[in-house]
Design a protein around this motif. Structure first.
Motif, PDB file in Angstrom:
ATOM      1  N   LEU A  76       0.837  -1.209   0.000  1.00 10.81           N
ATOM      2  CA  LEU A  76       0.000   0.000   0.000  1.00 10.81           C
ATOM      3  C   LEU A  76       0.874   1.263   0.000  1.00 10.81           C
ATOM      4  O   LEU A  76       0.568   2.238  -0.689  1.00 10.81           O
ATOM      5  CB  LEU A  76      -0.928  -0.026   1.230  1.00 10.81           C
ATOM      6  CG  LEU A  76      -2.008   1.033   1.271  1.00 10.81           C
ATOM      7  CD1 LEU A  76      -2.936   0.934   0.073  1.00 10.81           C
ATOM      8  CD2 LEU A  76      -2.810   0.913   2.551  1.00 10.81           C
ATOM      9  N   HIS A  80       0.969   3.983  -2.940  1.00  9.11           N
ATOM     10  CA  HIS A  80       0.701   5.388  -2.648  1.00  9.11           C
ATOM     11  C   HIS A  80       1.811   6.282  -3.203  1.00  9.11           C
ATOM     12  O   HIS A  80       1.544   7.317  -3.817  1.00  9.11           O
ATOM     13  CB  HIS A  80       0.557   5.561  -1.128  1.00  9.11           C
ATOM     14  CG  HIS A  80       0.042   6.892  -0.726  1.00  9.11           C
ATOM     15  ND1 HIS A  80       0.883   7.908  -0.329  1.00  9.11           N
ATOM     16  CD2 HIS A  80      -1.216   7.380  -0.684  1.00  9.11           C
ATOM     17  CE1 HIS A  80       0.146   8.969  -0.052  1.00  9.11           C
ATOM     18  NE2 HIS A  80      -1.130   8.679  -0.263  1.00  9.11           N
ATOM     19  N   LYS A  81       3.055   5.857  -2.992  1.00  3.95           N
ATOM     20  CA  LYS A  81       4.204   6.632  -3.487  1.00  3.95           C
ATOM     21  C   LYS A  81       4.159   6.758  -5.004  1.00  3.95           C
ATOM     22  O   LYS A  81       4.405   7.831  -5.560  1.00  3.95           O
ATOM     23  CB  LYS A  81       5.510   5.932  -3.089  1.00  3.95           C
ATOM     24  CG  LYS A  81       5.987   6.231  -1.685  1.00  3.95           C
ATOM     25  CD  LYS A  81       7.331   5.548  -1.478  1.00  3.95           C
ATOM     26  CE  LYS A  81       7.832   5.659  -0.076  1.00  3.95           C
ATOM     27  NZ  LYS A  81       9.076   4.886   0.117  1.00  3.95           N
ATOM     28  N   GLN A  84       1.369   9.034  -6.095  1.00  4.62           N
ATOM     29  CA  GLN A  84       1.736  10.417  -5.794  1.00  4.62           C
ATOM     30  C   GLN A  84       2.735  10.946  -6.838  1.00  4.62           C
ATOM     31  O   GLN A  84       2.636  12.092  -7.265  1.00  4.62           O
ATOM     32  CB  GLN A  84       2.380  10.464  -4.413  1.00  4.62           C
ATOM     33  CG  GLN A  84       1.719  11.477  -3.515  1.00  4.62           C
ATOM     34  CD  GLN A  84       2.297  11.437  -2.113  1.00  4.62           C
ATOM     35  OE1 GLN A  84       3.294  10.779  -1.826  1.00  4.62           O
ATOM     36  NE2 GLN A  84       1.629  12.145  -1.221  1.00  4.62           N
ATOM     37  N   THR A  89      -4.678   8.836  -8.763  1.00  6.29           N
ATOM     38  CA  THR A  89      -5.139   8.089  -7.591  1.00  6.29           C
ATOM     39  C   THR A  89      -4.658   6.636  -7.698  1.00  6.29           C
ATOM     40  O   THR A  89      -4.301   6.171  -8.792  1.00  6.29           O
ATOM     41  CB  THR A  89      -6.679   8.098  -7.498  1.00  6.29           C
ATOM     42  OG1 THR A  89      -7.176   7.477  -8.683  1.00  6.29           O
ATOM     43  CG2 THR A  89      -7.235   9.491  -7.358  1.00  6.29           C
ATOM     44  N   ILE A  90      -4.702   5.947  -6.561  1.00  5.05           N
ATOM     45  CA  ILE A  90      -4.265   4.540  -6.555  1.00  5.05           C
ATOM     46  C   ILE A  90      -5.180   3.716  -7.466  1.00  5.05           C
ATOM     47  O   ILE A  90      -4.721   2.822  -8.180  1.00  5.05           O
ATOM     48  CB  ILE A  90      -4.246   3.987  -5.103  1.00  5.05           C
ATOM     49  CG1 ILE A  90      -3.142   4.670  -4.291  1.00  5.05           C
ATOM     50  CG2 ILE A  90      -4.021   2.476  -5.094  1.00  5.05           C
ATOM     51  CD1 ILE A  90      -3.048   4.275  -2.838  1.00  5.05           C
TER      52      ILE A  90
END
Lengths: 103, 160
Positions: A76, A80-81, A84, A89-90
């Protein structure tokens, strides 16, 4: 039977029980590929090399290669990294095939 | 590049990783001196004739201690070289922080444990036919593993 013989039978049964415990730990099922990534697509669109992306998210280039080919699934935190980094978005980055899962 | 079973790190910056390596270096020096001291004591006891140690055990103690000392020295030199090179330090940190590498390490460890346990069982069952002492030793190893597993499992269930 001699004392040694008794002990051998006891030890044998103990090991038999232990063996069942160990074998119980084996997982013979193979996971299905239900998570697809669009990392390569976003990376190429942004004109970023695998090396640069790896450096930006603090992983090795081999990890990026494995992620892109679907051999490895990101955690996760890494997801996320990555999201970003590409400013998405994921959910946009990772496509989760819900139909195959009971959710 | 420094890679291995005990090389995993949680350091996200070079500074944190540098501190971690310095702490590891302390342990390496301690292990190196400890092993050298044990070898020296064993040799002293043997040469002075204070105690009786069989030639085989003398070889085992001296060989193991020398091996540990040399391995620690090599790792120490590697760490010192890493600490003096910022680029290599970063590469090593990423290599050891990388989550895929961490997963590979834990999977490899799990596979090795399984092989070891199977070997223990086979040794005990076959070797036990010739010497009952083997079964006692292998059972001890197996139970140490099982109890350690139960304790670790309870600990992590409470922690996570």
């Amino acid at each position: 039977m001699s004392e040694n013989g008794d002990m051998f039978i006891l030890a044998f049964s103990d090991f038999f029980i232990s063996a069942i415990f160990y074998c119980g730990g084996f997982d013979f099922r193979k996971g299905r590929d239900i998570l697809q990534t669009r990392i390569a697509e976003f990376r190429k669109k942004s004109g970023v090399t695998q090396e640069e992306l790896a450096d930006a998210v603090s992983v090795t280039r081999q990890t990026i290669i494995s992620l892109e080919s679907g051999k490895y699934k990101a955690s996760l935190v890494l997801a996320h990294k990555l999201a970003q980094f590409f400013n998405v978005t994921i959910e946009e980055m990772f496509v989760f095939d819900k139909e195959d899962e009971n959710i | 590049m420094k890679r291995g079973i005990f090389c995993q790190t949680t350091a996200t910056t070079n500074e944190e990783y540098r501190k971690e390596l310095k702490k590891k270096n302390g342990w390496l020096i301690f292990a190196m001196l400890g092993a050298a001291a044990i070898a020296a004591v064993i040799l002293f006891v043997e040469l002075r004739g204070i105690g009786e140690i069989s030639d085989y055990m003398l070889g085992v103690y001296c060989g193991a201690c020398t091996g540990i000392s040399i391995a620690c020295l090599i790792l120490l030199v590697k760490n010192l070289l890493l600490l003096n090179n910022e680029e290599k330090l970063k590469q090593s940190r990423i290599e050891n922080y990388d989550e895929r590498n961490a997963e590979i390490r834990s999977k490899a460890m799990l596979a090795a444990i399984r092989v070891m346990l199977i070997c223990c069982m086979v040794t005990a069952l076959i070797g036990g036919l010739y010497d009952a002492y083997l079964i006692k030793i292998m059972m001890f190893v197996t139970y140490v593993f099982l109890f350690s597993y139960l304790i670790a499992d309870t600990y992590y269930r409470k922690k996570m």
